[in-house]
Design an enzyme around this catalytic site. Structure first.
Site, PDB file in Angstrom:
ATOM      1  N   HIS A 306       3.823  -1.603   5.759  1.00 45.83           N
ATOM      2  CA  HIS A 306       3.050  -1.654   6.705  1.00 45.83           C
ATOM      3  C   HIS A 306       2.794  -2.907   7.092  1.00 45.83           C
ATOM      4  O   HIS A 306       2.621  -3.794   6.082  1.00 45.83           O
ATOM      5  CB  HIS A 306       1.708  -0.823   6.171  1.00 45.83           C
ATOM      6  CG  HIS A 306       0.850  -0.548   7.303  1.00 45.83           C
ATOM      7  ND1 HIS A 306      -0.162  -1.301   7.881  1.00 45.83           N
ATOM      8  CD2 HIS A 306       0.688   0.709   7.759  1.00 45.83           C
ATOM      9  CE1 HIS A 306      -0.767  -0.659   8.693  1.00 45.83           C
ATOM     10  NE2 HIS A 306      -0.233   0.531   9.072  1.00 45.83           N
ATOM     11  N   ASP A 364       2.525   8.120   5.952  1.00 44.14           N
ATOM     12  CA  ASP A 364       3.339   9.097   6.350  1.00 44.14           C
ATOM     13  C   ASP A 364       4.360   9.537   5.260  1.00 44.14           C
ATOM     14  O   ASP A 364       5.340  10.429   5.507  1.00 44.14           O
ATOM     15  CB  ASP A 364       4.092   8.297   7.692  1.00 44.14           C
ATOM     16  CG  ASP A 364       3.560   8.306   8.784  1.00 44.14           C
ATOM     17  OD1 ASP A 364       2.786   8.921   9.282  1.00 44.14           O
ATOM     18  OD2 ASP A 364       3.595   7.090   9.333  1.00 44.14           O
TER      19      ASP A 364
END
Ligand code: CMC
Length: 430
Positions: A306, A364
């Site tokens: 991320h 996710d």
């Protein structure tokens, strides 16, 4: 940098710039006058060091793995709150009182139907169209159906547009799904809560009674809370940039949906599940981890890494718990994809490459397994993300519109193309 200012020397000229502090988080150096005073721009592709706006909505501490909506930790909201309450919080800054919540829920619930002409709009798509393609188009088309809420200078129209979008997004998402699988559209049922209504629009058929499973509805509602906002990510920045020109809110949200679709952003949940299916078995995990580390191989572990989190994504922790709850409710004892995911997570978290680069599972990683178990096809995963993120986009858009210092977004560039030259005739060109 010292105290409240920071100096920079450009072309032998030293200029002081104000340093601004937020409530929490890193300070920012206000370089808005840099070009005027030095003739130079800053260069920051991907905005890795740039704060593009001031905001009071969402805060992330990527090193500590903290996510706050209006100051409230995501863990507390996910455990004790519900999605519509979270919407209210993001939009208006405070959790609603009982009467405020009842009023908000009533208003959202009574805007869930879409103009009946929208049905014809859907008929124009091929049946195999990706539901995200249908979402980009149908949300953009709302500006044609609801022209009476497109004047961004009218506070009442802005308010009506935000309620309409939160209310109609599940209806459109369910229509995109039903169209895709060739089943008739199911109308919203206003006696149901927001998330149960969405489940019935997706999974009911006219010829049978459908009862919403409250545990699955609660799990999906929590998934919506986790996805509701995430400060200035790519799609939110897209919405702000589109909105900065004065474009109507439906057009701006359609732009956000288009951006979210990419596999580096919201499309990662679909990509992560496909990757887990491709890996197929826990014993293949090591091979794929090696592929992800190989500089000459473009393969990346989807659902890992991320831009902001350099620690475990707090949303991923809650999502992992939700995955187990959903699988247990559905009586799925052995899910091969979950086995692959757990093995992959364990291996990657112990691997030097992932440790050094601070690559942890993101939201996710587990969401796809949960949504698949609930019955959603992979092509719907990003649609569900868009449904939930709509409130964050709207809250951020509203904040921008109401900010008196707001200007059209207009980044500059470092030009490396040809210098000025004269137009050659066709005979002079080689
Ligand atoms: N697998 C393998 N290596 C990775 C991964 C990954 N998933 N993510 C980053 N890296 C490596 C990358 O190769 C680079 O290595 P090096 O420094 O040697 O060149 C380093 O880590 C930094 O990566 P980056 O691409 O410069 O980092 P970024 O901040 O630009 O990208 C990201 C962040 C999320 C796009 C990236 O981690 C990624 O592509 N992850 C997979 C897609 C994904 O799961 N996206 C969902 C994000 S969370 C939901 C959302 O916000 O939409």
């Amino acid at each position: 940098m010292s105290g409240n200012s920071s100096s920079l020397t450009v072309h032998d000229k030293t200029i002081d710039f104000p340093v601004k502090s937020g409530t929490i988080g890193p300070d920012v150096i206000d370089i808005s006058k840099l070009y005027g005073q030095t003739g130079a721009f800053t260069y920051d592709p991907g905005f890795t060091s740039t704060a593009a706006c001031e905001s009071k909505i969402t805060y992330i501490d990527g090193d500590a793995g903290v996510l706050l909506y209006r100051g409230y930790p995501i863990e507390q909201l996910a455990e004790h709150g519900d999605f519509l309450e979270t919407c209210y919080l993001l939009l208006y800054g405070e959790l609603p009182t009982g009467p405020q919540k009842a009023d908000f829920v009533y208003r959202v619930t009574h805007h869930t139907m879409v103009h009946d002409q929208m049905n014809r709009f859907f008929q124009g798509f091929r049946r195999d169209a990706h539901p995200m393609a249908i979402m980009v188009a149908s949300v953009g088309a709302l500006s044609a159906f609801y022209h009476d809420s497109t004047d961004i200078h009218d506070a009442n129209q802005r308010m009506v547009a935000q309620i309409r979008m939160i209310a109609k997004m599940p209806t459109l998402a369910a229509c995109a799904y039903k169209y895709h699988i060739g089943q008739p559209f199911i109308y919203p049922m206003n006696s149901l809560d927001y998330t149960s209504n969405f489940l019935q629009m997706c999974f009911a058929v006219p010829c049978e009674e459908y009862k919403v499973n409250p545990i699955l509805a609660r799990a999906l509602d929590r998934i919506f809370i986790l996805h509701a906002d995430h400060e200035q990510n790519a799609s939110t920045s897209t919405v702000r940039l589109a909105g900065s020109s004065g474009a109507n809110p439906f057009a701006c949200i359609a732009a956000g949906i288009a951006c979210l679709w990419g596999p580096a952003h919201g499309g990662a949940n679909e990509a992560a599940l496909k990757m887990l299916a491709e890996i197929g078995h826990p014993e293949n995990v090591a091979k794929y981890v090696a592929k992800a580390k190989d500089k000459n191989d473009p393969f990346r572990l989807m659902g890992f890494g991320h831009r902001v989190y350099k620690n475990y994504d707090p949303r991923a922790r809650i999502m992992q718990k939700t995955t187990h709850e959903v699988l247990s409710e559905l009586g799925i004892k052995d899910d091969p994809l979950l086995d692959v995911a757990m093995e992959l997570e364990q291996l990657a978290l112990k691997d030097d490459y992932f440790i050094e680069k601070k690559l942890y599972p993101n939201i996710d990683f587990y969401s796809g397994i949960t949504l698949k178990a609930m019955g959603f096809p992979t092509s719907m995963f990003t649609v569900l993300f868009a449904l939930a993120r709509t409130v964050g986009w709207i809250a951020q858009w509203m904040e921008m519109i109401e900010d008196p210092s707001q200007k059209i977004g207009r980044p500059r560039q470092l030009y490396t193309g040809a210098a000025q030259r004269d137009y050659p005739t066709i005979a002079q060109r080689s």
